[in-house]
Scaffold this motif. Structure first.
Motif, PDB file in Angstrom:
ATOM      1  N   HIS A   1      -5.304 -25.477  12.564  1.00 32.85           N
ATOM      2  CA  HIS A   1      -5.701 -24.711  13.742  1.00 32.85           C
ATOM      3  C   HIS A   1      -4.507 -23.959  14.311  1.00 32.85           C
ATOM      4  CE1 HIS A   1      -3.991 -28.006  16.240  1.00 32.85           C
ATOM      5  NE2 HIS A   1      -3.946 -27.091  17.207  1.00 32.85           N
TER       6      HIS A   1
ATOM      7  N   ASN B   1      -3.463 -22.424  18.332  1.00 34.93           N
ATOM      8  CA  ASN B   1      -3.837 -22.483  19.733  1.00 34.93           C
ATOM      9  C   ASN B   1      -3.388 -21.186  20.401  1.00 34.93           C
ATOM     10  OD1 ASN B   1      -3.682 -22.993  22.604  1.00 34.93           O
ATOM     11  ND2 ASN B   1      -3.896 -25.159  22.134  1.00 34.93           N
TER      12      ASN B   1
ATOM     13  N   HIS C   1     -12.849 -24.772  20.879  1.00 36.01           N
ATOM     14  CA  HIS C   1     -12.440 -24.736  19.478  1.00 36.01           C
ATOM     15  C   HIS C   1     -13.535 -23.997  18.724  1.00 36.01           C
ATOM     16  CE1 HIS C   1      -9.749 -28.598  19.717  1.00 36.01           C
ATOM     17  NE2 HIS C   1      -9.377 -27.637  20.566  1.00 36.01           N
TER      18      HIS C   1
ATOM     19  N   GLY D   1     -14.458 -22.175  14.963  1.00 37.03           N
ATOM     20  CA  GLY D   1     -13.999 -22.065  13.582  1.00 37.03           C
ATOM     21  C   GLY D   1     -15.028 -22.591  12.606  1.00 37.03           C
TER      22      GLY D   1
ATOM     23  N   TYR E   1      -9.793 -23.981  12.660  1.00 42.28           N
ATOM     24  CA  TYR E   1     -10.304 -23.359  13.884  1.00 42.28           C
ATOM     25  C   TYR E   1      -9.194 -22.733  14.698  1.00 42.28           C
ATOM     26  CZ  TYR E   1      -8.602 -27.604  16.211  1.00 42.28           C
ATOM     27  OH  TYR E   1      -7.819 -28.627  16.684  1.00 42.28           O
TER      28      TYR E   1
END
Length: 123
Positions: A8, A10, A45, A47, A52
């Motif tokens: 992921h 952020n 989140h 994805g 994601y």
């Protein structure tokens, strides 16, 4: 030697709903999780089942970084570049930097928060 993949990233954005909707339409993703984040913020989140984007907002004003500092862009691979570009345009964003060179075709766009994305197709 270990092997890995990106799980992921952020990103702090001004409107997590708007950004989540864009990535769902652009990439066929879904909302995996949503909830409270640190400092009274909120996170979505969005994805696939394997990777994601964590879209974060804390509703506090932030100094903006110049383009490229600390992040140049985030790249996405799609199967239909023309359809992806249509989604970006429909969202009111402006594609630029179109290229057709090995290993694929691509374009770039900035989101509403000045984050640059590259969209590439190897089809």
């Amino acid at each position: 030697m270990p092997k890995g993949t990106i799980e992921h990233a952020n990103l702090t954005v001004s409107d997590i709903e708007r950004s989540s909707e864009l990535f769902q339409k652009l990439l066929g993703w879904h909302q995996r999780w949503r909830g409270a984040a640190m400092d009274g913020g909120e996170t979505i989140h969005v994805g696939t089942d394997h990777a994601y984007l964590a879209l974060y907002t804390d509703r506090q004003p932030h100094d903006r970084f110049e383009k490229g500092a600390p992040l140049n862009h985030v790249g996405f691979q799609v199967d239909d570049l023309d359809a992806a570009e249509g989604v970006v345009i429909e969202a009111g964003l402006e594609p630029f930097g179109h290229g057709d060179y090995e290993p694929g075709r691509r374009f770039y766009f900035f989101d509403w928060d000045g984050i640059e994305f590259e969209v590439v197709s190897y089809a």
